[in-house]
Motif scaffolding. Sequence first.
Motif, mmCIF file in Angstrom:
data_model
loop_
_atom_site.group_PDB
_atom_site.id
_atom_site.type_symbol
_atom_site.label_atom_id
_atom_site.label_comp_id
_atom_site.label_asym_id
_atom_site.label_seq_id
_atom_site.Cartn_x
_atom_site.Cartn_y
_atom_site.Cartn_z
ATOM 1 N N ASN A 71 39.054 8.704 0.829
ATOM 2 C CA ASN A 71 40.209 9.907 0.397
ATOM 3 C C ASN A 71 41.399 9.729 0.831
ATOM 4 N N ASN A 72 41.796 8.934 1.761
ATOM 5 C CA ASN A 72 43.187 8.789 2.626
ATOM 6 C C ASN A 72 43.293 10.218 3.380
ATOM 7 N N GLU A 73 42.290 10.711 4.044
ATOM 8 C CA GLU A 73 42.413 11.746 4.644
ATOM 9 C C GLU A 73 42.850 11.380 6.073
ATOM 10 N N THR A 74 43.499 12.331 6.617
ATOM 11 C CA THR A 74 43.710 11.972 8.288
ATOM 12 C C THR A 74 42.423 11.568 9.130
ATOM 13 N N ILE A 75 42.788 10.602 9.725
ATOM 14 C CA ILE A 75 41.554 9.966 10.473
ATOM 15 C C ILE A 75 41.455 10.492 12.004
ATOM 16 N N LYS A 76 40.450 11.183 12.159
ATOM 17 C CA LYS A 76 40.384 11.884 13.747
ATOM 18 C C LYS A 76 39.340 11.010 14.537
ATOM 19 N N ILE A 85 42.993 4.825 23.600
ATOM 20 C CA ILE A 85 43.455 3.867 22.559
ATOM 21 C C ILE A 85 44.727 3.671 22.577
ATOM 22 N N LYS A 86 45.591 4.918 22.589
ATOM 23 C CA LYS A 86 47.010 5.013 22.879
ATOM 24 C C LYS A 86 47.528 4.298 23.972
ATOM 25 N N LYS A 87 46.811 4.449 25.134
ATOM 26 C CA LYS A 87 47.337 3.769 26.421
ATOM 27 C C LYS A 87 46.854 2.420 26.344
ATOM 28 N N ASN A 88 45.904 2.058 26.027
ATOM 29 C CA ASN A 88 45.429 0.484 26.054
ATOM 30 C C ASN A 88 45.621 -0.302 24.799
ATOM 31 N N ILE A 89 45.595 0.288 23.515
ATOM 32 C CA ILE A 89 45.600 -0.508 22.454
ATOM 33 C C ILE A 89 47.150 -0.472 21.572
ATOM 34 N N LEU A 90 47.556 1.020 21.533
ATOM 35 C CA LEU A 90 48.888 1.265 20.726
ATOM 36 C C LEU A 90 49.983 1.206 21.700
ATOM 37 N N ASN A 91 50.178 0.228 22.644
ATOM 38 C CA ASN A 91 51.220 0.164 23.564
ATOM 39 C C ASN A 91 52.122 -0.797 23.531
ATOM 40 N N SER A 92 51.895 -1.733 22.233
ATOM 41 C CA SER A 92 52.989 -2.903 22.030
ATOM 42 C C SER A 92 52.605 -4.016 22.692
ATOM 43 N N LYS A 93 51.702 -3.996 24.073
ATOM 44 C CA LYS A 93 51.266 -5.025 24.488
ATOM 45 C C LYS A 93 49.834 -5.693 23.990
ATOM 46 N N CYS A 94 49.032 -4.746 23.520
ATOM 47 C CA CYS A 94 47.978 -5.384 22.969
ATOM 48 C C CYS A 94 47.957 -6.017 21.443
ATOM 49 N N GLY A 108 38.514 1.307 13.797
ATOM 50 C CA GLY A 108 39.321 0.338 13.196
ATOM 51 C C GLY A 108 40.100 0.822 12.161
ATOM 52 N N ALA A 109 39.707 1.589 11.228
ATOM 53 C CA ALA A 109 40.690 2.194 10.239
ATOM 54 C C ALA A 109 41.679 2.863 10.899
ATOM 55 N N TYR A 110 41.570 3.759 12.305
ATOM 56 C CA TYR A 110 42.617 4.711 12.603
ATOM 57 C C TYR A 110 43.490 3.423 13.288
ATOM 58 N N ILE A 111 43.035 2.608 14.145
ATOM 59 C CA ILE A 111 44.004 1.608 14.568
ATOM 60 C C ILE A 111 44.898 0.984 13.516
ATOM 61 N N SER A 113 45.725 2.246 10.671
ATOM 62 C CA SER A 113 46.597 3.235 10.340
ATOM 63 C C SER A 113 47.880 3.319 11.278
ATOM 64 N N LYS A 114 47.511 3.199 12.337
ATOM 65 C CA LYS A 114 48.838 3.280 13.702
ATOM 66 C C LYS A 114 49.595 1.886 14.044
ATOM 67 N N ASP A 115 48.968 0.864 13.550
ATOM 68 C CA ASP A 115 49.582 -0.609 13.958
ATOM 69 C C ASP A 115 48.832 -1.490 13.263
#
Length: 279
Positions: A71-76, A85-94, A108-111, A113-115
């Motif tokens: 339903n495209n709700e915010t993924i928590k 996840i932010k430190k190790n994955i959403l850091n432009s190096k991963c 997986g869906a959360y990641i 949605s971010k990148d």
Amino acid sequence: MGHYNECKICSGVVELINKKYNLGKCSNCKFIFCLTIFQQEEFIKVYDELYNTESSQYQRHSKDEFDKIINNETIKVGWNRSRLIKKNILNSKCKSVLEIGSGIGLVGAYIRSKDSLIEYTGIELDKEAFEKSQLLKLNTILGDFKEMEKMESLFDVIMMWEVVEHLQDLGSFLEFAYKKLNVNGKIILSTPNYDKIYNYPKREKDQIFQDQPPIHLNFFTSESIKNIFEFHQFKDCRVKVKKMPYLQINSLTFYINVLKAVFNSYWGTTLYFEATKKG
């Protein structure tokens, strides 16, 4: 059913510490685990009952969270998990990440949605959860962690959330994970903290405060999880303990435990862990 006669990580001497659930503790690496060896069919049956029956214990993981994604709700994914996840994955190096026990595909869906450029792969043992992840158009595989052996790709990050406690052949997993990481790649995970038993000084003999075997097979402390990963060549092993209890606004015990946590007399419920494969 078989039986472990020595530590399944370091082959150290094991002492029986919990007769009811047949848990042993290694005198060398301090690892606590179930000494009974179960069959794969037993795990599949247990997880099907936990996630997929009408009144299943983990219904919110298999149905409620899936419905929110559809339903495209915010993924928590939780504050502590999102920080890792932010430190190790959403850091432009991963560039690539592998999730063991990917479930319906929440993380997986959360990641994505971010990148959306990060290459995500998930492995899930439960068939119904796997099929839901396919409906979300995620790159997932049906099977257990041994599917890693068939993969040609290496990954920048391998992650698992409340999964490592379920792995009977933990030693093999750690070997596969080390091989499948790029140099300077990370493994990140969360798992229940065995030491939270000390929050219950009046506990019954052999009582545990996690799911019993064959659901949970491995029981970790801040000390033992570092020992286990260092034994398998991982470096820079870091543990953060969730300091505060989980929110229960209608429970007096919750507020008592918050006060204990403020004064550092509360044993946290969850361990958040990261380690690195060095060159």
